[in-house]
Design a protein around this motif. Structure first.
Motif, PDB file in Angstrom:
ATOM      1  N   PRO A  89       0.728  -1.349   0.014  1.00  0.00           N
ATOM      2  CA  PRO A  89       0.150   0.196  -0.012  1.00  0.00           C
ATOM      3  C   PRO A  89       0.897   1.207  -0.039  1.00  0.00           C
ATOM      4  N   LEU A  90       0.256   2.360  -0.509  1.00  0.00           N
ATOM      5  CA  LEU A  90       0.948   3.767  -0.162  1.00  0.00           C
ATOM      6  C   LEU A  90       1.133   4.056   1.321  1.00  0.00           C
ATOM      7  N   LEU A  91      -0.058   3.722   2.117  1.00  0.00           N
ATOM      8  CA  LEU A  91       0.051   3.965   3.375  1.00  0.00           C
ATOM      9  C   LEU A  91      -1.034   3.222   4.127  1.00  0.00           C
ATOM     10  N   ILE A  92      -0.858   2.852   5.580  1.00  0.00           N
ATOM     11  CA  ILE A  92      -1.722   2.191   6.186  1.00  0.00           C
ATOM     12  C   ILE A  92      -2.058   2.921   7.368  1.00  0.00           C
ATOM     13  N   ILE A  93      -3.539   2.863   7.614  1.00  0.00           N
ATOM     14  CA  ILE A  93      -4.236   3.401   8.639  1.00  0.00           C
ATOM     15  C   ILE A  93      -4.584   2.315   9.604  1.00  0.00           C
TER      16      ILE A  93
ATOM     17  N   ILE B 145       3.248  -5.995  10.261  1.00  0.00           N
ATOM     18  CA  ILE B 145       3.231  -5.562   9.156  1.00  0.00           C
ATOM     19  C   ILE B 145       4.669  -5.096   8.549  1.00  0.00           C
ATOM     20  N   ARG B 146       5.330  -4.640   9.618  1.00  0.00           N
ATOM     21  CA  ARG B 146       6.835  -4.135   9.658  1.00  0.00           C
ATOM     22  C   ARG B 146       7.903  -5.285   8.825  1.00  0.00           C
ATOM     23  N   ILE B 147       7.114  -6.358   9.221  1.00  0.00           N
ATOM     24  CA  ILE B 147       8.268  -7.610   8.526  1.00  0.00           C
ATOM     25  C   ILE B 147       7.686  -7.693   7.151  1.00  0.00           C
ATOM     26  N   PHE B 148       6.679  -7.629   6.682  1.00  0.00           N
ATOM     27  CA  PHE B 148       6.254  -7.405   5.168  1.00  0.00           C
ATOM     28  C   PHE B 148       6.338  -6.376   4.432  1.00  0.00           C
ATOM     29  N   GLN B 149       6.106  -5.260   4.940  1.00  0.00           N
ATOM     30  CA  GLN B 149       6.259  -4.123   4.361  1.00  0.00           C
ATOM     31  C   GLN B 149       7.004  -3.131   5.307  1.00  0.00           C
ATOM     32  N   PRO B 150       8.169  -3.060   5.201  1.00  0.00           N
ATOM     33  CA  PRO B 150       9.053  -2.250   6.239  1.00  0.00           C
ATOM     34  C   PRO B 150       9.163  -0.769   5.817  1.00  0.00           C
ATOM     35  N   LYS B 151       8.800  -0.505   4.273  1.00  0.00           N
ATOM     36  CA  LYS B 151       8.975   0.840   4.259  1.00  0.00           C
ATOM     37  C   LYS B 151       7.692   1.594   4.100  1.00  0.00           C
ATOM     38  N   VAL B 152       6.515   0.732   4.105  1.00  0.00           N
ATOM     39  CA  VAL B 152       5.318   1.661   4.086  1.00  0.00           C
ATOM     40  C   VAL B 152       4.965   2.252   5.311  1.00  0.00           C
ATOM     41  N   PRO B 153       4.813   3.687   5.238  1.00  0.00           N
ATOM     42  CA  PRO B 153       4.196   4.255   6.365  1.00  0.00           C
ATOM     43  C   PRO B 153       3.071   3.979   7.050  1.00  0.00           C
TER      44      PRO B 153
END
Length: 454
Positions: free
Chosen positions: A44-48, A69-77
């Motif tokens: 995603p662009l971003l996660i709420i 989430i940080r494991i799968f998408q470490p760069k997504v804010p």
């Protein structure tokens, strides 16, 4: 795509409508398992992310999901949603990698600002880095910033990335390292460059003056309030507000400041209606705020509101190669101002300046250059001129600094300034390069008696 993770269907619907009306594609899920299925496949662009998904309101489910989430998408804010009662949970989430947090009920304008800023910052990380000063010299906003050391170039690169966003920036570093110039450059390179840049020295504001100075007042709000007055936040609307010496702000004023940063609203003294402002906040301090937090002197939630991006200005002793460049620039300015054409520094003068120790950093170097230039009639300034004029704080011949505590050195400098300008604290503060409020605190700290006629 913005991924919305919340077990409340009303929240998911409201956020989907808000983002959809503002040009964002959205996808919403109600459980941690659904969220993990999405982030495994899509970036995603971003996660709420909400912090609670059951009757248990400890927030551990949300924090655990954030770690996964940080494991799968470490760069997504990731932006957290929380209630005021769980601000400490949000702070813990920031420590685990979230970029920001919003409180329920949220302000749509502020939420959109946080979302856009977070996405822009994530995209700016992909920007190529310029590793030499010559390329950055073409940037007009950097004209007043002198130097080409690697540490300075790294800071200028960071400014290029973060300035176009609306991210709050915290500039740290010792006194005299040029934090205000960095703040000005951030504003000049931002989308707000045509709007006001308002500077506030919080170290010089007492608790009783904070509200009137920052929020303004209406006529008759208190004794001596003879006219309406706009506060600094209102003056900075649509622009940037630079809060210097934020580490010196008292705890009660910190609460009041946090509310403005949280909601972008405030009430002038004597007025019951709230005002809304659109501002970018840049702060600076020479204090160690994490240590202040441990001591209970600074709010941790305020700290995470102001330091989405942190820029650390190195002391002059860590960028020695910049000293001759700075000295030449200061001397050129004096030559032009005083109409003394042709003033230069000899090679041995530059070497001496590089070997000197500057506890006051760039500000002290500038004062030294000015003193020597103004008191000398020679066109070429050499090391002899500087030895005769410099404070006795250069490294000894053994290469070890003379043993003197920072407090003792500071006290001696203050006493010397008081002897030079007796009963004139305004002049003393100006010579020392600090505010009157900061001078009063140091006089009290060292138990130095004083009397001032100005």
């Amino acid at each position: 795509m913005i991924l919305i993770i919340d077990d409340d269907p009303a929240v998911r619907t409201s956020l989907s409508l808000l983002f959809g009306c503002n040009g964002f594609e959205t996808h919403s899920v109600a459980t941690p398992d659904e969220a993990l299925n999405v982030v495994r496949k899509i970036k995603p662009l971003l996660i709420i992310l909400d912090l609670n998904f059951s009757l248990n309101i400890s927030g551990e489910e949300g924090l655990d999901l954030l770690s996964k989430i940080r494991i799968f998408q470490p760069k997504v804010p990731v932006v957290l949603i929380t209630a005021w009662g769980s601000i400490q949970l949000a702070v813990e989430g920031m420590k685990r990698g979230a970029v920001n947090f919003i409180t329920k009920p949220w302000n749509n304008f502020q939420l959109l600002d946080i979302v856009r800023t977070s996405i822009e910052l994530a995209e700016s990380e992909q920007t190529s880095v310029v590793d030499h000063r010559e390329a950055l010299a073409k940037v007009e906003a950097f004209d007043a910033i002198v130097g080409k050391s690697p540490k300075l170039v790294a800071i200028l690169n960071s400014i290029m990335r973060v300035a176009p966003t609306n991210a709050p920036v915290l500039i740290t570093g010792e006194s005299g390292t040029g934090k205000e110039m960095i703040a000005q450059a951030i504003h000049d390179l931002s989308k707000r460059r045509g709007e006001p840049f308002i500077k506030v020295n919080l170290g010089g504001l007492t608790q009783s003056l904070f509200e009137s100075e920052m929020f303004g007042h209406r006529k008759g709000a208190f004794t001596d309030a003879y006219t309406d007055r706009k506060g600094r936040f209102e003056l900075a609307d649509k622009g940037t507000i630079f809060l210097d010496e934020i580490g010196d702000l008292d705890p009660i004023s910190q609460v009041k400041l946090l509310r403005v940063l949280q909601d972008r609203t405030f009430e002038p003294l004597g007025e019951s209606r709230s005002k809304t402002v659109d501002i970018r906040v840049v702060c600076a301090t020479n204090r160690d705020i994490p240590q202040l937090i441990k001591a209970g002197l600074f709010r941790e939630d305020l700290y995470y509101r102001i330091n989405l991006i942190t820029l650390h200005m190195p002391p002059l002793r860590e960028r020695v190669e910049d000293i001759p460049l700075l000295a030449d620039a200061f001397l050129a300015g004096i030559s032009e101002r005083e109409q003394r054409v042709g003033m230069t520094l000899s090679t041995d003068a530059k070497e001496w300046l590089k070997s000197h120790y500057y506890s006051g950093n760039i500000r002290q170097l500038k004062n030294l250059i000015e003193r020597v230039a103004l008191l000398s009639s020679d066109t070429v300034l050499n090391s002899t001129h500087f030895r005769a004029m410099a404070e006795p704080e250069a490294p000894s011949s053994s290469g070890v600094l003379d043993v003197m505590s920072l407090d003792k050195a500071e006290k001696e400098v203050i006493l010397k300034a008081l002897q030079t300008y007796p009963n004139n604290l305004t002049k003393v503060a100006k010579v020392l390069g600090i505010s009157r409020g900061a001078l009063y605190r140091r006089l009290d700290k060292f138990n130095i008696p004083y009397e001032s006629k100005s």
